[in-house]
Scaffold this active site. Structure first.
Site, PDB file in Angstrom:
ATOM      1  N   LYS A 106      20.163  39.022  -3.886  1.00 44.33           N
ATOM      2  CA  LYS A 106      20.568  39.165  -2.481  1.00 44.33           C
ATOM      3  C   LYS A 106      19.669  38.340  -1.548  1.00 44.33           C
ATOM      4  CE  LYS A 106      22.327  43.907  -3.238  1.00 44.33           C
ATOM      5  NZ  LYS A 106      23.754  43.885  -2.874  1.00 44.33           N
ATOM      6  N   LYS A 126      20.199  46.279   2.901  1.00 45.40           N
ATOM      7  CA  LYS A 126      20.928  46.449   1.643  1.00 45.40           C
ATOM      8  C   LYS A 126      19.874  46.668   0.578  1.00 45.40           C
ATOM      9  CE  LYS A 126      22.811  42.292   2.388  1.00 45.40           C
ATOM     10  NZ  LYS A 126      24.210  42.063   2.127  1.00 45.40           N
ATOM     11  N   ARG A 127      20.287  47.032  -0.640  1.00 46.38           N
ATOM     12  CA  ARG A 127      19.293  47.172  -1.704  1.00 46.38           C
ATOM     13  C   ARG A 127      18.500  45.870  -1.837  1.00 46.38           C
ATOM     14  NH1 ARG A 127      19.354  51.909  -4.966  1.00 46.38           N
ATOM     15  NH2 ARG A 127      17.736  50.789  -6.091  1.00 46.38           N
ATOM     16  N   HIS A 137      32.345  45.657 -11.045  1.00 45.89           N
ATOM     17  CA  HIS A 137      31.638  45.462  -9.768  1.00 45.89           C
ATOM     18  C   HIS A 137      30.530  44.425  -9.820  1.00 45.89           C
ATOM     19  CE1 HIS A 137      33.386  48.889  -7.529  1.00 45.89           C
ATOM     20  NE2 HIS A 137      33.485  49.422  -8.737  1.00 45.89           N
ATOM     21  N   THR A 169      30.104  44.897   1.140  1.00 49.51           N
ATOM     22  CA  THR A 169      30.967  45.687   2.020  1.00 49.51           C
ATOM     23  C   THR A 169      30.296  45.857   3.380  1.00 49.51           C
ATOM     24  OG1 THR A 169      30.067  47.617   0.875  1.00 49.51           O
ATOM     25  CG2 THR A 169      32.310  46.968   0.325  1.00 49.51           C
ATOM     26  N   LYS A 189      31.391  45.807   7.579  1.00 50.79           N
ATOM     27  CA  LYS A 189      30.984  46.805   8.585  1.00 50.79           C
ATOM     28  C   LYS A 189      30.388  46.120   9.811  1.00 50.79           C
ATOM     29  CE  LYS A 189      30.230  49.901   4.755  1.00 50.79           C
ATOM     30  NZ  LYS A 189      29.272  50.340   3.724  1.00 50.79           N
TER      31      LYS A 189
HETATM   32  C1  7GP Z   1      28.273  46.440  -6.037  1.00 50.16           C
HETATM   33  C2  7GP Z   1      28.285  44.940  -5.808  1.00 50.16           C
HETATM   34  O1  7GP Z   1      26.979  44.432  -5.987  1.00 50.16           O
HETATM   35  C3  7GP Z   1      28.768  44.659  -4.403  1.00 50.16           C
HETATM   36  O2  7GP Z   1      28.898  43.296  -4.188  1.00 50.16           O
HETATM   37  C4  7GP Z   1      30.109  45.341  -4.183  1.00 50.16           C
HETATM   38  O3  7GP Z   1      30.508  45.225  -2.843  1.00 50.16           O
HETATM   39  C5  7GP Z   1      30.016  46.818  -4.523  1.00 50.16           C
HETATM   40  O4  7GP Z   1      29.562  46.980  -5.859  1.00 50.16           O
HETATM   41  C6  7GP Z   1      31.345  47.528  -4.409  1.00 50.16           C
HETATM   42  O5  7GP Z   1      32.314  46.896  -5.165  1.00 50.16           O
HETATM   43  N1  7GP Z   1      27.805  46.729  -7.394  1.00 50.16           N
HETATM   44  C7  7GP Z   1      26.953  47.713  -7.582  1.00 50.16           C
HETATM   45  O6  7GP Z   1      26.541  48.423  -6.682  1.00 50.16           O
HETATM   46  C8  7GP Z   1      26.533  47.914  -8.965  1.00 50.16           C
HETATM   47  O7  7GP Z   1      25.579  48.586  -9.242  1.00 50.16           O
HETATM   48  C9  7GP Z   1      26.842  47.403 -11.250  1.00 50.16           C
HETATM   49  O8  7GP Z   1      27.279  47.312  -9.906  1.00 50.16           O
HETATM   50  C10 7GP Z   1      27.344  48.607 -11.908  1.00 50.16           C
END
Ligand code: 7GP
Length: 836
Positions: free
Chosen positions: A573, A567-568, A374, A678, A682
Site C-alpha cells: 500500500k 488503511k492497514r 480478494h 473501498t 468512501k
Molecule cells: C482486501 C483487498 O486488499 C482490498 O483491495 C479489497 O478492497 C478488499 O479486500 C475487499 O474486497 N483483501 C483483504 O483484506 C485480505 O485480507 C486476503 O485479503 C484474504
C-alpha cells in the site's frame, strides 16, 4: 421438539404481542424502563453509558420484533436464501446505524434531550464491533447493510470473537498492541443457548459395507466442542426487513469428559479442557493480506464452517424437499478462501451422513457455492499442510483427495498427456510437506469465481488462475466491482452533506438509489449550494482537527490541505512512499527563503492504520511517520506549512470522522497489488479528491468521475514485472530526490538511523519490489500539481461536487444486486410498507 403454541392459546399471544415504541414518549418510557429494571439503576445513578445501554436496548427490542417477522416472512415465502460466510465482519458501531436505518434518530434525539442527554455523547459510548482487519471485513459489513435494505433473504455467518482486532497505542512512536475485549456489555447480540451444534475434531475414519454393498465412511473418536449461536439483528434502511448475522461461540461440549475428571479428582484439568474449547473463538487473527498457517486458525475455520452448514442443512431439511433442490434453496458465498472447508463438509454430509452418491452430491455442492477472491498477493494465498488436515480432519482429507482425483481425471480427459498442467492445477501441492491449495479447491468446488474490481478480475484470470480458465472456460470467472453502503458512509458519517443533497435535490432517494446523486450536478454552479458545501467540508475538517488535537496534541490549521492515508499498514500500500514524499517536501521547504516559503500551500499529512503485530517492516513505517512528525511539527521554520500526524487506533468509528474531512486521500499501491480498495470510494463520495495509482477500483472511479477529477500517477500493472526484473538483473539506479531523502534519514535527522535502515535498503539493496523509486518522481510531481489545483478553490470545489454526483456506481446496493442476479440467483422479498 414441537414448540409451537396450540391454536386455542394463540389468541392470548396475539393480544399481548408488543410492538416496541412508536413515538418520543414511548421511546422515553422504554429508556426509563430499561435503566430502572434491565440495568437496575435510577435517575440518580444514570451516566452516559447507562443512557447508551438503555437507548440501545430500546432500539434492539424494536429490531428483534422486526427480525422475527422477517424470518417468519422468509420461512413462509420459502424462497432461495443467501448465506454469506465470512471470518470477518467489521461492523463498527450499531446504535447510530440502527437509529438512522429505522428512521427514528430525531425521535431519539428529542427523547434523550428531555431525559438530560446529548445524543452525540450517547452514541460515542459504544465500543466498535471490530471483528475484522480491514477491507475484506468491512466489505462484508457493507454487504449485510445492502442485503437487508434491498429485502434479500440472507444470513451472515461468522465467529463471535471475544477479542476483535487489537487496540493500537502509539508509545514513543512505536505501535503497541492492547487486547480488545469488547463483550463486557453488548446489547446487539442475542445468545441462543438453545441453538447449538457439536463439532468434532481429530479421531479416525472407519469403513463399513452396508446391505447394498456400498462402502460407508464413519468419522469416529477425537474430541467434541460445542458451537453456540449468537444472533445480531441487521436492520435494513427504511424497510422492516431485518436480517440475521449469526456468530458462533465455542464452548466445551457438555459434561462427559470433564465430569469424569472431576469425579476422579482432576478438577483443574477439566477446567483447562473447558478453556481450551473456548480458545477456538477467542481471538481474531490480526493479519491483513497474510496467512500464517496456524493450527488454531484451521480449527476456527472448520468450527465455524461446520456449525454454519449444520444450521443451513437443518433449515433445508425442514422443507422436506429432495436433495437435488438444495441449490434452488441455498446459495453460499465464500468470502475469500477462509471458508473453503464448507465445500468439503457439505460433500461429507451428503455422502457419509445422507447416503447420496458421489456425483449427485458433488453436483449439488458445486451448484451451491460461489467464491470471491480478494487478493493476488502470494503471501495471502491460503495453503494448509496435508499432515495438519490429516490430524485435525481425517475424513475431510480423504474427501479432498477424492475431489482432486476426479478433477485431475477430468482435466486429463480434456487435455491428454499434459502432466505439467496436471501438476500446476492439482489441489495438492507436491511440496515437503504436501500442501492443500485452498483457492484451487474453492474454484473446483464453486460454480462462479469473482474478483472485486475489473483490473483485479482480469489479473486473476491471466495470472494465478490462468490454467483454470483454460479448463473451465471463461464464463466461470467474473467480476463484481466492490461497493460501499451510502447509509453509513454518507448519511451517517456526513449528516450535513446528506442533508444538503436532500435539500438541494428535493429528495433523499439517493440513499436507496445512489445514481440519483447525478441530480446535484445541475447545481454545481449554484453559489448558495457551493457555499454550503464548502462550509460543511470546513466544519468536518474542524471536527477532525479536534480529534487530532486530543489524540496527538498537535494543533493543525483546518484551512490547510488535509492529505490523508488511512488503511492497514502494508508495504504494497506504500505508506513508505507517502512518508518519503513528506520528507522531500520538508527538505524543499527548509531550503527555501522565508518569502518563498510563504507562497507554499499549507498541508497536514494524516496517517492512520494498524500493522500486523508480527509485520516488522510495517512497524518501522509507523515509527518513521511518528519520528518525522516529531521533527517537522516542532520546526519553527516550518510552522503551519507542514504538519505530520499519526492517528492511533484507526477503526470504523474514526473513519467516520476522518473520511468526510479529507481534501486529498492516498490510494497509491504498486499497480496490480490492491484488489479493489473501498476507502477510495468512501473518500470521493464525501467530497474529497484522490491521488492514486492505476490500480484496483481507482481505474473504474476514474472512468466514472472523469480523469480531470482524479490525480493518477505511476507505472502501470503491465510494467511491473519488467521493472522488477530489471532491478534484480540490470543496474538499479535510485531516483536522485529519493536518494536525498535517504541521506537525510541516514544523517539522523529523524532519530535513530538503525531503525529506518531496513526501509531504505528494501529500495536500495533488495530490488525495490514495490517500485517506490520508480514511482517517486511522478508522485512528487503529482503532489505539486495538487498544491496548484488546491489554490484555485473554486475549481477544486467544482471537481469535488462533480465527482460526488458521479459516484452512484459504487453503492454496495449495485454490487449486491449484481451478485444476486448473476451468482446467487436470489430474489428480493416484497414487504408491506408500514410506517417506514
Ligand atoms: C482486501 C483487498 O486488499 C482490498 O483491495 C479489497 O478492497 C478488499 O479486500 C475487499 O474486497 N483483501 C483483504 O483484506 C485480505 O485480507 C486476503 O485479503 C484474504
Amino acid at each position: 421438539v414441537e414448540a409451537s403454541i396450540p391454536e386455542p392459546q394463540r389468541e392470548a399471544w396475539r393480544k399481548h404481542q408488543v410492538d416496541g415504541f412508536q413515538d418520543k414518549d414511548g421511546f422515553e418510557r422504554e429508556v426509563v424502563r430499561h435503566v430502572e429494571t434491565t440495568l437496575a439503576r435510577s435517575m440518580f445513578n444514570c451516566d452516559e453509558s447507562a443512557a447508551y445501554a438503555a437507548t440501545s436496548l430500546a432500539f434492539r427490542d424494536r429490531l428483534i420484533l422486526e427480525w422475527n417477522r422477517t424470518q417468519q416472512r422468509q420461512t413462509f415465502a420459502d424462497s432461495k436464501r443467501l448465506y454469506y460466510l465470512s471470518l470477518e465482519f467489521l461492523m463498527g458501531r450499531a446504535l447510530d446505524n440502527a437509529m438512522l436505518n429505522i428512521g427514528r434518530k430525531d425521535m431519539a434525539k428529542a427523547g434523550l434531550a428531555e431525559l438530560g442527554f446529548r445524543i452525540e455523547d450517547v452514541i460515542q459510548q459504544e465500543h466498535d464491533a471490530a471483528l475484522g482487519n480491514g477491507g475484506l471485513g468491512r466489505l462484508a459489513a457493507c454487504f449485510l447493510d445492502s442485503l437487508a435494505s434491498l429485502n434479500y433473504p440472507a444470513w451472515g455467518y461468522g465467529l463471535r470473537y471475544r477479542y476483535g482486532i487489537f487496540k493500537q497505542e502509539i508509545i514513543d512512536g512505536y505501535q503497541v498492541e492492547v487486547p480488545d475485549y469488547w463483550l463486557d456489555f453488548n446489547p446487539w447480540e442475542f445468545p441462543r443457548h438453545d441453538v447449538t451444534v457439536d463439532i468434532q475434531f481429530y479421531g479416525g475414519v472407519r469403513k463399513s459395507v452396508n446391505s447394498n454393498g456400498k462402502t460407508i465412511s464413519h468419522w469416529e473418536g477425537g474430541e467434541v466442542v460445542k458451537a453456540v449461536a449468537y444472533d445480531v439483528p441487521i436492520p435494513g434502511y427504511m424497510t422492516p426487513s431485518t436480517n440475521n448475522l449469526r456468530l458462533w461461540s465455542s464452548k466445551a461440549a457438555s459434561g462427559e469428559f470433564d465430569f469424569q475428571k472431576f469425579n476422579s479428582g482432576d478438577y483443574e484439568s477439566s477446567v483447562a479442557d473447558q478453556q481450551r474449547a473456548e480458545t477456538i473463538s477467542a481471538v481474531l487473527y490480526p493479519n491483513d493480506n497474510l496467512e500464517r498457517g496456524k493450527e488454531l486458525r484451521l480449527k476456527q475455520q472448520y468450527f465455524w464452517v461446520a456449525a454454519s452448514l449444520y444450521d443451513i442443512v437443518r433449515r433445508f431439511k425442514k422443507s422436506k424437499r429432495p436433495w437435488r433442490e438444495f441449490p434452488d434453496q441455498v446459495a453460499i458465498q465464500l468470502n475469500d478462501t477462509h471458508p473453503t472447508l464448507a465445500i468439503v463438509e457439505l460433500q461429507r454430509i451428503l455422502i457419509d451422513l445422507e447416503g447420496l452418491e458421489w456425483d449427485e452430491a458433488w453436483n449439488i455442492v458445486t451448484n451451491t457455492f460461489g467464491y470471491t477472491n480478494h487478493t493476488v498477493l502470494p503471501e495471502a494465498l491460503e495453503k494448509w499442510s496435508v499432515p495438519l488436515i490429516q490430524h485435525l480432519l481425517p475424513r475431510h482429507l480423504q474427501i479432498i483427495y477424492d475431489i482432486n482425483l476426479f478433477f485431475l481425471q477430468s482435466v486429463e480427459r480434456k487435455f491428454p498427456d499434459n502432466r505439467e498442467l496436471l501438476g500446476r492445477v492439482s489441489i495438492i501441492e507436491e511440496s515437503q510437506p504436501k500442501m492443500v491449495r485452498m483457492a484451487f479447491l474453492a474454484i473446483v468446488g464453486s460454480h462462479k469465481v469473482n474478483g472485486v474490481a475489473e483490473l483485479h478480475s482480469d489479473l486473476i484470470k491471466t495470472t494465478i488462475f490462468k490454467d483454470f480458465v483454460t479448463i473451465f472456460g471463461p464464463d466461470k470467472f467474473t467480476n463484481v466491482t466492490n461497493g460501499i453502503t451510502p447509509r453509513r458512509w454518507l448519511h451517517q458519517a456526513n449528516p450535513r452533506l446528506s442533508e444538503l443533497i436532500t435539500k438541494t435535490t428535493g429528495t433523499n432517494d439517493f440513499l436507496t438509489d445512489l445514481d440519483e446523486l447525478n441530480k446535484i450536478e445541475l447545481h454545481v454552479d449554484d453559489p448558495e449550494f457551493r457555499k454550503e458545501w464548502a462550509a460543511i467540508k470546513h466544519a468536518n475538517k474542524v471536527r477532525l482537527a479536534e480529534l487530532i488535537k486530543t489524540s496527538t496534541g498537535v494543533t493543525v490549521d483546518p484551512s490547510a490541505l488535509f492529505d490523508v492515508q488511512v488503511k492497514r499498514i502494508h508495504e504494497y500500500k506504500r505508506q513508505q512512499l507517502n512518508i518519503f514524499g513528506v520528507i522531500h517536501r520538508y527538505l524543499t521547504l527548509k531550503a527555501m527563503s522565508p518569502e518563498e516559503r510563504r507562497k507554499q500551500q499549507k498541508r497536514v499529512s494524516i496517517f492512520g492504520g494498524k500493522a500486523a503485530p508480527g509485520y516488522w517492516m510495517a512497524k518501522q513505517i509507523i515509527h518513521l511517520v511518528n519520528s518525522v512528525g516529531n521533527v517537522v511539527n516542532n520546526d519553527a521554520d516550518i510552522g503551519d506549512l507542514l504538519k505530520v500526524v499519526f492517528l492511533e487506533d484507526y477503526n470504523v468509528s474514526k473513519a467516520e470522522i476522518i473520511v468526510p474531512a479529507s481534501d486529498i486521500s492516498e490510494h497509491i499501491s504498486t499497480a496490480g497489488t490492491e484488489a479493489s480498495g473501498t476507502s477510495n470510494m468512501k473518500f470521493v463520495l464525501n467530497g474529497g479528491l484522490i491521488i492514486g495509482t492505476c490500480d484496483g477500483a481507482n481505474i473504474e472511479i476514474t472512468r466514472e468521475i472523469g480523469e480531470n477529477n482524479i490525480f493518477l500517477f505511476g507505472n502501470l500493472a503491465e510494467e511491473v514485472d519488467d521493472l522488477r526484473h530489471a532491478h534484480t538483473y540490470g543496474s538499479h539506479t535510485i531516483d536522485p530526490d529519493l536518494n536525498k531523502v535517504f541521506q537525510e534519514i541516514e544523517k539522523g535527522t529523524f532519530g535513530s538511523t538503525q531503525d529506518f535502515a531496513a526501509l531504505i535498503s528494501a529500495v536500495r539493496d533488495h530490488g525495490d519490489y514495490y517500485l517506490v523509486s520508480d514511482d517517486f518522481h511522478a508522485y512528487i510531481e503529482t503532489q505539486s500539481l495538487i498544491d496548484d489545483a488546491y489554490r484555485n478553490q473554486e475549481e477544486w470545489l467544482t471537481k469535488c461536487i462533480t465527482s460526488v454526483s458521479r459516484m452512484g456506481f459504487f453503492s454496495s446496493d449495485r454490487c449486491i444486486t449484481e451478485y444476486a442476479d448473476t451468482i446467487w440467483n436470489i430474489e428480493a422479498l416484497p414487504v408491506v410498507d408500514r410506517e417506514y
